[in-house]
Scaffold this motif. Structure first.
Motif, short mmCIF file in Angstrom:
data_model
loop_
_atom_site.label_atom_id
_atom_site.label_comp_id
_atom_site.label_asym_id
_atom_site.label_seq_id
_atom_site.Cartn_x
_atom_site.Cartn_y
_atom_site.Cartn_z
N THR A 226 0.36 -1.35 -0.20
CA THR A 226 -0.09 -0.11 -0.30
C THR A 226 0.68 1.14 -0.08
OG1 THR A 226 -1.52 -0.95 1.21
CG2 THR A 226 -1.74 1.35 1.42
N SER A 227 0.53 2.13 -0.44
CA SER A 227 0.56 2.90 -1.30
C SER A 227 0.75 5.04 -0.94
CB SER A 227 2.42 3.49 -2.35
OG SER A 227 1.70 3.29 -3.11
N TYR A 228 0.78 5.67 -0.76
CA TYR A 228 0.47 7.23 -0.26
C TYR A 228 0.73 7.66 -2.04
CZ TYR A 228 -2.08 10.83 1.02
OH TYR A 228 -2.64 12.49 1.32
N ASN A 229 -0.96 8.64 -2.96
CA ASN A 229 -0.34 9.18 -3.93
C ASN A 229 -0.59 10.07 -2.93
OD1 ASN A 229 -2.13 10.48 -5.66
ND2 ASN A 229 -0.66 8.91 -7.23
N GLU A 230 0.16 11.27 -3.18
CA GLU A 230 0.17 12.56 -2.67
C GLU A 230 -0.91 13.80 -3.96
OE1 GLU A 230 4.02 14.36 -1.99
OE2 GLU A 230 4.20 12.84 -0.83
N LYS A 231 -0.95 12.89 -4.98
CA LYS A 231 -1.50 14.61 -5.72
C LYS A 231 -2.86 14.08 -5.75
CE LYS A 231 -2.31 14.81 -10.59
NZ LYS A 231 -1.53 15.23 -12.21
N HIS A 232 -3.21 13.08 -5.69
CA HIS A 232 -5.37 12.53 -4.92
C HIS A 232 -5.77 12.30 -3.72
CE1 HIS A 232 -5.76 13.37 -9.30
NE2 HIS A 232 -4.90 12.37 -9.49
N SER A 233 -4.51 12.46 -2.77
CA SER A 233 -4.45 11.92 -1.29
C SER A 233 -5.46 10.40 -0.88
CB SER A 233 -5.50 12.87 -0.62
OG SER A 233 -4.55 14.49 -0.66
N VAL A 234 -4.90 9.79 -1.89
CA VAL A 234 -5.28 8.44 -1.27
C VAL A 234 -4.40 7.73 -1.79
CG1 VAL A 234 -7.59 9.16 -2.86
CG2 VAL A 234 -5.63 8.05 -4.09
N GLU A 235 -4.33 5.98 -0.94
CA GLU A 235 -3.93 4.60 -0.43
C GLU A 235 -3.90 3.87 -1.74
OE1 GLU A 235 -1.61 4.25 2.10
OE2 GLU A 235 -2.61 6.02 2.82
N LEU A 236 -3.48 3.74 -2.47
CA LEU A 236 -3.17 2.82 -3.09
C LEU A 236 -2.52 1.56 -3.09
CD1 LEU A 236 -2.53 5.01 -6.77
CD2 LEU A 236 -4.78 4.26 -5.48
N VAL A 237 -3.51 0.38 -3.54
CA VAL A 237 -2.92 -1.25 -3.43
C VAL A 237 -2.24 -1.77 -4.65
CG1 VAL A 237 -3.62 -3.30 -2.71
CG2 VAL A 237 -4.33 -1.43 -1.56
N SER A 238 -1.30 -1.93 -4.49
CA SER A 238 -0.55 -2.72 -5.49
C SER A 238 -0.48 -4.10 -5.38
CB SER A 238 1.14 -2.16 -5.60
OG SER A 238 0.89 -0.61 -6.17
N LEU A 239 -0.59 -5.09 -6.27
CA LEU A 239 -0.56 -6.73 -6.29
C LEU A 239 1.17 -6.63 -6.81
CD1 LEU A 239 -3.79 -7.22 -7.78
CD2 LEU A 239 -3.69 -6.78 -5.39
N PRO A 240 1.02 -7.86 -6.45
CA PRO A 240 2.67 -8.72 -6.70
C PRO A 240 2.68 -9.13 -7.72
CG PRO A 240 1.38 -9.94 -4.84
CD PRO A 240 0.58 -8.53 -5.40
N ALA A 241 1.05 -9.56 -8.79
CA ALA A 241 0.90 -10.10 -9.58
C ALA A 241 -0.34 -11.08 -9.99
CB ALA A 241 1.23 -12.10 -9.37
N ILE A 242 -0.87 -10.92 -10.90
CA ILE A 242 -2.42 -11.32 -10.98
C ILE A 242 -2.36 -12.68 -11.39
CG2 ILE A 242 -4.27 -10.78 -13.02
CD1 ILE A 242 -2.89 -8.32 -11.16
#
Length: 368
Positions: A226-242
């Motif tokens: 999980t990372s924080y996107n400063e431009k839009h002030s939201v948390e984003l979840v990234s998957l290691p694989a599909i």
């Protein structure tokens, strides 16, 4: 700008689904676009903008799926160059589709990330090259939004909900922009994903305040971050694989701008997850009922249309007793074949037990 290249696709009434759900069900047939998916709307819009600003523009995209085909189809229609950077190992029939649109094909590596790096390198070395995003571009969303304008014209009334699939969230963003344009910002949108391609679902849950559920339902894949996107002030979840078979939903992380819009819109976005096998069953049933072959990224949208307990949980009957009216975006996609459908039938036939889906953190089970 010149006349749009996309087709005004039909919004048809489905007698079959209307009877199943006891409401008025309409299908927006985006599978009838020239590239066989909704992506042609946004890609053709961006391509036309590019040619207006740079007549000898060279469009570059990294894609192993419908975005690349839509870009190639749009570029061919307006006579500009298009190079598609591909991951290795793609289906030869899909490659033939790209070649028919006169696209230049480059195998950029063994996976999408390597292909994307090669595409970016090409853009950096040529001022006439424009990199196209598969889903994270406001101009792309404006093109996709045109389908909602058409639905508004065709229906003439506001629906009670709109259902669509979501991966990186380009389609969803277009639906949200279109709803705002036609005065439907209060209409709920239901965004559906498969387990294993669920970056948007988990990103939305990470930003819900208060949390809708202490259960992440289902748990995040091991290695997800999980990372924080400063431009839009939201948390984003990234998957290691599909891990889902629905590869066209396979973004590792969603558009931050789309996540922000979804969290803030008046009508809200209801997020739901379904297993691959249930999407497969839905693709088979939809083909039998409506005579269309659709890939799993599309049939995922239609799961609630065939599962009344799930549909009623998402959109309960109206308190005024009036009949519900809903629209399902049949988003299309060319990555489907008769051979695939045979495989799906075998997989579904081996499934036992009960179906389990998730709607906003809550598990719902029903008979297979």
């Amino acid at each position: 700008m010149a006349k749009p290249l996309w087709v005004h696709t039909p919004t048809i009434y489905s007698q079959c689904l209307s009877e199943l759900l006891d409401c008025d069900v309409y299908l927006k047939l985006e599978n009838l676009q020239p590239s066989q998916s909704f992506k042609f709307r946004g890609m053709s819009y961006v391509a036309q903008l590019a040619k207006e600003s740079t007549p000898n523009a060279h469009l570059i995209i990294a894609s192993g799926g419908n975005a690349g085909l839509a870009a190639a189809c749009a570029a061919n229609a307006i006579d500009v160059q298009c190079t598609v950077y591909l991951p290795a190992g793609l289906d030869p029939h899909f490659l033939d589709s790209l070649k028919r649109e006169r696209a230049h094909l480059v195998t950029g590596g063994k996976n999408y990330s390597e292909a994307l790096a090669k595409a970016k390198e090409a853009v950096a070395n040529n001022k006439n090259c424009l990199e196209l995003s598969a889903y994270d571009d406001p101009n792309l969303w404006r093109g996709h939004a045109s389908m909602i304008e058409e639905i508004s014209t065709d229906l003439g009334v506001k629906p009670d909900a709109i259902f669509c699939s979501v991966g990186g969230a380009g389609l969803l963003a277009g639906v949200m922009v279109g709803c705002e344009t036609v005065g439907w910002d209060d209409v709920p949108i239901v965004a559906l994903e498969t387990v294993g391609s669920d970056c948007f679902y988990h990103s939305i849950q990470a930003n819900r305040r208060p949390k809708l559920s202490s259960d992440k339902a289902p748990p995040l894949a091991e290695g997800a971050t999980t990372s924080y996107n400063e431009k839009h002030s939201v948390e984003l979840v990234s998957l290691p694989a599909i891990t889902s078979v629905a590869s066209s939903l396979g973004a590792s992380s969603p558009s931050a701008g789309a996540v922000k819009m979804a969290l803030e819109r008046k009508g809200g976005v209801i997020c739901a997850l379904v297993p691959d096998a249930l999407s497969m069953q839905t693709a088979l049933t939809f083909a039998a009922d409506h005579k269309f072959l659709v890939e799993l990224a599309c049939s995922t949208t239609l799961v609630p249309a065939y599962q009344r307990p799930m549909f009623d949980d998402i959109l309960p009957p109206r308190s005024d007793g009036k009949r519900r009216k809903v629209v399902f975006i049949v988003c299309g996609g060319g990555k489907i074949s008769l051979e695939d459908m045979v495989k799906y039938r075998n997989i579904v036939g081996s499934e036992t037990g009960r179906w389990k889906v998730w709607v906003e953190g809550k598990a719902i089970e029903f008979e297979k």
